[in-house]
Design a protein around this motif. Structure first.
Motif, PDB file in Angstrom:
ATOM      1  N   UNK A   8       0.837  -1.200   0.000  1.00  0.00           N
ATOM      2  CA  UNK A   8       0.000   0.000   0.000  1.00  0.00           C
ATOM      3  C   UNK A   8       0.868   1.246   0.000  1.00  0.00           C
ATOM      4  N   UNK A   9       1.925   1.232   0.826  1.00  0.00           N
ATOM      5  CA  UNK A   9       2.842   2.363   0.881  1.00  0.00           C
ATOM      6  C   UNK A   9       3.492   2.596  -0.481  1.00  0.00           C
ATOM      7  N   UNK A  10       3.861   1.532  -1.142  1.00  0.00           N
ATOM      8  CA  UNK A  10       4.493   1.647  -2.454  1.00  0.00           C
ATOM      9  C   UNK A  10       3.555   2.333  -3.436  1.00  0.00           C
ATOM     10  N   UNK A  11       2.287   1.912  -3.453  1.00  0.00           N
ATOM     11  CA  UNK A  11       1.313   2.528  -4.352  1.00  0.00           C
ATOM     12  C   UNK A  11       1.128   4.005  -4.034  1.00  0.00           C
ATOM     13  N   UNK A  12       1.092   4.340  -2.758  1.00  0.00           N
ATOM     14  CA  UNK A  12       0.928   5.738  -2.370  1.00  0.00           C
ATOM     15  C   UNK A  12       2.109   6.586  -2.843  1.00  0.00           C
ATOM     16  N   UNK A  13       3.304   6.050  -2.717  1.00  0.00           N
ATOM     17  CA  UNK A  13       4.485   6.803  -3.110  1.00  0.00           C
ATOM     18  C   UNK A  13       4.598   6.933  -4.626  1.00  0.00           C
ATOM     19  N   UNK A  31      13.672  13.112  -4.665  1.00  0.00           N
ATOM     20  CA  UNK A  31      13.084  12.181  -3.698  1.00  0.00           C
ATOM     21  C   UNK A  31      12.478  12.940  -2.523  1.00  0.00           C
ATOM     22  N   UNK A  32      13.104  14.025  -2.139  1.00  0.00           N
ATOM     23  CA  UNK A  32      12.574  14.827  -1.028  1.00  0.00           C
ATOM     24  C   UNK A  32      11.206  15.415  -1.372  1.00  0.00           C
ATOM     25  N   UNK A  33      11.048  15.885  -2.630  1.00  0.00           N
ATOM     26  CA  UNK A  33       9.767  16.451  -3.050  1.00  0.00           C
ATOM     27  C   UNK A  33       8.677  15.379  -3.085  1.00  0.00           C
ATOM     28  N   UNK A  34       9.034  14.193  -3.524  1.00  0.00           N
ATOM     29  CA  UNK A  34       8.062  13.100  -3.569  1.00  0.00           C
ATOM     30  C   UNK A  34       7.667  12.687  -2.154  1.00  0.00           C
ATOM     31  N   UNK A  35       8.636  12.656  -1.253  1.00  0.00           N
ATOM     32  CA  UNK A  35       8.336  12.312   0.131  1.00  0.00           C
ATOM     33  C   UNK A  35       7.362  13.323   0.731  1.00  0.00           C
ATOM     34  N   UNK A  36       7.604  14.596   0.474  1.00  0.00           N
ATOM     35  CA  UNK A  36       6.710  15.631   0.994  1.00  0.00           C
ATOM     36  C   UNK A  36       5.310  15.483   0.405  1.00  0.00           C
ATOM     37  N   UNK A  37       5.227  15.188  -0.889  1.00  0.00           N
ATOM     38  CA  UNK A  37       3.932  14.999  -1.538  1.00  0.00           C
ATOM     39  C   UNK A  37       3.198  13.798  -0.937  1.00  0.00           C
ATOM     40  N   UNK A  38       3.943  12.754  -0.607  1.00  0.00           N
ATOM     41  CA  UNK A  38       3.326  11.553  -0.053  1.00  0.00           C
ATOM     42  C   UNK A  38       3.097  11.616   1.437  1.00  0.00           C
ATOM     43  N   UNK A  39       3.563  12.679   2.089  1.00  0.00           N
ATOM     44  CA  UNK A  39       3.349  12.830   3.525  1.00  0.00           C
ATOM     45  C   UNK A  39       4.174  11.875   4.365  1.00  0.00           C
ATOM     46  N   UNK A  40       5.378  11.524   3.874  1.00  0.00           N
ATOM     47  CA  UNK A  40       6.260  10.634   4.624  1.00  0.00           C
ATOM     48  C   UNK A  40       7.632  11.281   4.738  1.00  0.00           C
ATOM     49  N   UNK A  41       8.461  10.706   5.605  1.00  0.00           N
ATOM     50  CA  UNK A  41       9.826  11.200   5.728  1.00  0.00           C
ATOM     51  C   UNK A  41      10.654  10.736   4.535  1.00  0.00           C
ATOM     52  N   UNK A  42      11.763  11.426   4.306  1.00  0.00           N
ATOM     53  CA  UNK A  42      12.657  11.033   3.221  1.00  0.00           C
ATOM     54  C   UNK A  42      13.204   9.627   3.475  1.00  0.00           C
ATOM     55  N   UNK A  43      13.460   9.308   4.741  1.00  0.00           N
ATOM     56  CA  UNK A  43      13.962   7.984   5.080  1.00  0.00           C
ATOM     57  C   UNK A  43      12.969   6.886   4.733  1.00  0.00           C
TER      58      UNK A  43
END
Length: 210
Positions: A8-13, A31-43
């Motif tokens: 599920x996380x993969x699909x969201x990202x 990757x940082x911009x995608x993380x912010x869009x997905x509401x998750x940390x960069x890690x």
């Protein structure tokens, strides 16, 4: 933070990446911009997609799967290859081109980015191999289910189909004209059907035996 299954996380990202890529373009997507869009940390993002290359590959795969779904949903493959080509391409254009020029532009950017980035050139080749592969399988299924044969190999028919539609999409993205584009699409469909020269398998075998 509630636990989310990795699938599920993969699909969201991937969905987040598609949004950023469509909005910002491939070169400006990090990757940082995608993380912010997905509401998750960069890690968290890097745990699922350790590199931008892997993320872009996942986006391409997602787009290919979407195209395959549209083709399958647009037609009854039991009605034969001509019907599949006509209805499938019409449905594809209506759902994924006419109102989604950002999606199409993103796909072209993915191709050129891969071609110009060292050690990622294979992604562009893989992208079009996937496009042609899914179309060839879809055409072969339609012909087989209806007891038909095609005058050219399905792999060749698929490559010509992808190339023809690709050109129409690029023209439409650069100079949107819905009426003209639909007329041109109908012409391409007629050309593809003429190339396929579909015949019932029994009749084709009889002609070969004569």
């Amino acid at each position: 933070m509630p636990y989310i299954e990795s699938s599920v996380r993969r699909k969201q990202l991937v969905a987040a990446a598609r949004s950023v890529l469509s909005r910002e373009g491939v070169a400006r997507t990090s990757l940082r911009a995608v993380a912010a869009e997905g509401g998750v940390s960069l890690g968290t993002l890097q745990y699922v997609f350790p590199s931008k290359e892997l993320l872009l590959r996942a986006v391409i795969e997602d787009v290919v799967d979407e195209i395959a779904g549209v083709l399958q949903d647009s037609v009854q493959v039991e009605d034969g290859l001509e019907h599949a080509i006509r209805q499938g391409l019409t449905g594809f254009w209506s759902r994924l081109v006419a109102e989604q020029t950002d999606l199409q532009l993103m796909q072209y950017e993915l191709t050129t980015y891969a071609r110009r980035t060292p050690r990622q050139e294979y992604l562009a080749r893989w992208q079009y191999e996937r496009y042609a592969g899914i179309v060839a399988q879809w055409c072969q299924e339609a012909a087989s289910n209806a007891g038909e044969v095609c005058a050219v190999p399905f792999a060749r028919l698929a490559r010509v189909l992808v190339a023809s539609v690709d050109g129409l999409i690029l023209q439409h993205v650069c100079d949107p004209n819905p009426a003209r584009s639909r007329e041109d699409l109908d012409t391409v469909i007629d050309m593809l059907i003429a190339l396929a020269r579909v015949r019932p398998a029994i009749r084709a075998r009889a002609a070969d035996d004569a």
